[in-house]
Write an enzyme that holds these catalytic residues in place. Sequence first.
Site, PDB file in Angstrom:
ATOM      1  N   ASP A 217       0.893  -1.204  -0.024  1.00 23.05           N
ATOM      2  CA  ASP A 217       0.072  -0.154   0.032  1.00 23.05           C
ATOM      3  C   ASP A 217       0.955   1.136   0.093  1.00 23.05           C
ATOM      4  OD1 ASP A 217      -2.548  -1.523   0.604  1.00 23.05           O
ATOM      5  OD2 ASP A 217      -1.219  -1.912   2.445  1.00 23.05           O
TER       6      ASP A 217
ATOM      7  N   HIS B 260      -4.504  -3.387   6.776  1.00 29.40           N
ATOM      8  CA  HIS B 260      -4.394  -3.667   5.003  1.00 29.40           C
ATOM      9  C   HIS B 260      -5.647  -3.977   4.645  1.00 29.40           C
ATOM     10  CE1 HIS B 260      -3.116  -5.002   1.250  1.00 29.40           C
ATOM     11  NE2 HIS B 260      -3.501  -6.347   1.427  1.00 29.40           N
TER      12      HIS B 260
HETATM   13  N1  LIG Z   1      -0.689  -7.978   2.592  1.00 28.00           N
HETATM   14  C1  LIG Z   1      -0.690  -7.833   1.258  1.00 28.00           C
HETATM   15  O1  LIG Z   1      -0.405  -6.554   0.924  1.00 28.00           O
HETATM   16  C2  LIG Z   1      -1.264  -8.707   0.315  1.00 28.00           C
HETATM   17  C3  LIG Z   1      -1.490  -8.340  -1.001  1.00 28.00           C
HETATM   18  C4  LIG Z   1      -1.965  -9.362  -1.998  1.00 28.00           C
HETATM   19  C5  LIG Z   1      -2.288 -10.580  -1.325  1.00 28.00           C
HETATM   20  N2  LIG Z   1      -2.406 -10.626  -0.163  1.00 28.00           N
HETATM   21  C6  LIG Z   1      -2.736 -12.006   0.395  1.00 28.00           C
HETATM   22  O2  LIG Z   1      -1.776 -13.105   0.177  1.00 28.00           O
HETATM   23  C7  LIG Z   1      -2.288 -14.397   0.332  1.00 28.00           C
HETATM   24  C8  LIG Z   1      -1.815 -15.183  -0.784  1.00 28.00           C
HETATM   25  O3  LIG Z   1      -2.190 -14.677  -2.269  1.00 28.00           O
HETATM   26  P1  LIG Z   1      -1.945 -15.572  -3.557  1.00 28.00           P
HETATM   27  O4  LIG Z   1      -2.297 -14.424  -4.448  1.00 28.00           O
HETATM   28  O5  LIG Z   1      -0.655 -16.135  -3.516  1.00 28.00           O
HETATM   29  O6  LIG Z   1      -2.886 -16.610  -3.177  1.00 28.00           O
HETATM   30  P2  LIG Z   1      -2.895 -18.172  -3.699  1.00 28.00           P
HETATM   31  O7  LIG Z   1      -4.370 -18.520  -3.597  1.00 28.00           O
HETATM   32  O8  LIG Z   1      -2.538 -17.879  -5.201  1.00 28.00           O
HETATM   33  O9  LIG Z   1      -1.803 -18.848  -2.973  1.00 28.00           O
HETATM   34  C9  LIG Z   1      -2.051 -19.455  -1.671  1.00 28.00           C
HETATM   35  C10 LIG Z   1      -1.319 -20.497  -1.556  1.00 28.00           C
HETATM   36  O10 LIG Z   1      -1.439 -20.758  -0.041  1.00 28.00           O
HETATM   37  C11 LIG Z   1      -1.610 -22.146   0.268  1.00 28.00           C
HETATM   38  N3  LIG Z   1      -1.975 -22.435   1.412  1.00 28.00           N
HETATM   39  C12 LIG Z   1      -3.310 -22.658   1.974  1.00 28.00           C
HETATM   40  N4  LIG Z   1      -3.635 -23.008   3.169  1.00 28.00           N
HETATM   41  C13 LIG Z   1      -2.218 -22.961   3.364  1.00 28.00           C
HETATM   42  C14 LIG Z   1      -1.468 -23.627   4.690  1.00 28.00           C
HETATM   43  N5  LIG Z   1      -2.424 -23.882   5.635  1.00 28.00           N
HETATM   44  N6  LIG Z   1      -0.256 -23.470   4.893  1.00 28.00           N
HETATM   45  C15 LIG Z   1       0.621 -23.257   3.645  1.00 28.00           C
HETATM   46  N7  LIG Z   1       0.025 -22.962   2.650  1.00 28.00           N
HETATM   47  C16 LIG Z   1      -1.226 -22.810   2.453  1.00 28.00           C
HETATM   48  C17 LIG Z   1      -2.403 -22.607  -1.080  1.00 28.00           C
HETATM   49  O11 LIG Z   1      -2.410 -23.867  -1.342  1.00 28.00           O
HETATM   50  C18 LIG Z   1      -2.037 -21.492  -2.323  1.00 28.00           C
HETATM   51  O12 LIG Z   1      -0.880 -22.298  -2.993  1.00 28.00           O
HETATM   52  C19 LIG Z   1      -3.855 -14.059   0.414  1.00 28.00           C
HETATM   53  O13 LIG Z   1      -4.336 -14.163   1.525  1.00 28.00           O
HETATM   54  C20 LIG Z   1      -3.846 -12.783  -0.203  1.00 28.00           C
HETATM   55  O14 LIG Z   1      -5.255 -12.242  -0.049  1.00 28.00           O
HETATM   56  C21 LIG Z   1      -1.865  -9.901   0.725  1.00 28.00           C
END
Ligand SMILES: NC(=O)c1ccc[n+]([C@@H]2O[C@H](COP(=O)([O-])OP(=O)(O)OC[C@H]3O[C@@H](n4cnc5c(N)ncnc54)[C@H](O)[C@@H]3O)[C@@H](O)[C@H]2O)c1
Length: 365
Positions: free
Chosen positions: A193, A221
């Site tokens: 952000d 966030h």
């Molecule tokens: N803070 C930020 O600025 C920010 C920015 C973008 C995305 N995000 C968040 O980041 C996260 C990941 O995003 P993404 O696009 O890579 O999602 P994604 O769905 O592509 O990947 C998430 C991965 O996590 C795995 N996973 C699920 N449960 C798990 C567990 N218990 N242990 C280990 N791995 C596990 C899934 O199998 C998947 O491979 C989401 O929660 C998203 O909202 C945060």
Amino acid sequence: MVSVDRSLFVFNTLALFRSYRLFQISLSLSLSTMAKEPVRVLVTGAAGQIGYALVPMIARGVMLGADQPVILHMLDIPPAAEALNGVKMELVDAAFPLLKGVVATTDAIEACTGVNIAVMVGGFPRKEGMERKDVMSKNVAIYKSQASALEKHAAANCKVLVVANPANTNALILKEFAPSIPEKNITCLTRLDHNRALGQVSERLNVPVSDVKNVIIWGNHSSTQYPDVNHATVTTSAGEKPVRQLVADDEWLHGDFISTVQQRGAAIIKARKLSSALSAASSACDHIRDWVLGTPEGTWVSMGVYSDGSYNVPAGLIYSFPVTCCNGDWTIVQGLAIDDLSRKKLDLTAEELTEEKALAYSCLT
Ligand SMILES: NC(=O)c1ccc[n+]([C@@H]2O[C@H](COP(=O)([O-])OP(=O)(O)OC[C@H]3O[C@@H](n4cnc5c(N)ncnc54)[C@H](O)[C@@H]3O)[C@@H](O)[C@H]2O)c1
């Protein structure tokens, strides 16, 4: 006789001095080529889209520096095991010189063992028709159990960055269930952000983004976050100028600027049909790099950290503040003036985090 002795003395002194210089040069050369010990970096959710963008950045030295070898620990869940192995194969194929090993596993204990840095990207996404409480409950369970694995098996002084949403509250749960990890070591990502806010100012003023600094993301966030430019500056040929003065359009700064940064994630999903990944991965590298290697003099960044009550933000929340980093520690920037409009926005996002905290705790019982 005396003059022969003197020239011998001068000759010997010079020779001694020369060999000492040679010794110094060869010592500094051997020190600079002596490999550093690898740092173990955990990425959870490594088979996901942020993970796929993040692991090559870490292996290339973007996170910890071009001279810092790394060992990557990648964790995902069993349904993603094959994809995770594919990521491992690609890391091997890329032949990154800094990459000294890869652990790819679905076992949290194996993944957490000995790690110095943990980037927690894995989590349960909100699916259509799901209640907020159901998603919270899934993530609370994940962060509770991964907190224990980190607490028992990570290296001493492991630094943790939570990326997965709800990032601030997941980090808080992790802190609660890993009491022996110092609270200063548990943070969440709001640097994306922060970088988005820098990007918006840079586009608006048509200046390089590297000339813009000291924006602040306050709070959660989420879309209640408060992107604040009241203390931000731009480096110009006439010195540092306040962003507010250069933009000279308070309506834009109070309106579209704030809503664009708050809603940027949704805009990217609309355009890409996928959520932001490369910018999230890059910002996670920025967050850890500045935390470990320090922020430049006169510059602060935004990090979600455990509130000590600064700026009258309730203590005990993970809240995004302006921080400077030095010697591996962050410090909240103190003494910034907060105007009435900002005060309301700081309080609004704190209220949301307080509610999220209560919801998360209700999932524990
Ligand atoms: N803070 C930020 O600025 C920010 C920015 C973008 C995305 N995000 C968040 O980041 C996260 C990941 O995003 P993404 O696009 O890579 O999602 P994604 O769905 O592509 O990947 C998430 C991965 O996590 C795995 N996973 C699920 N449960 C798990 C567990 N218990 N242990 C280990 N791995 C596990 C899934 O199998 C998947 O491979 C989401 O929660 C998203 O909202 C945060």
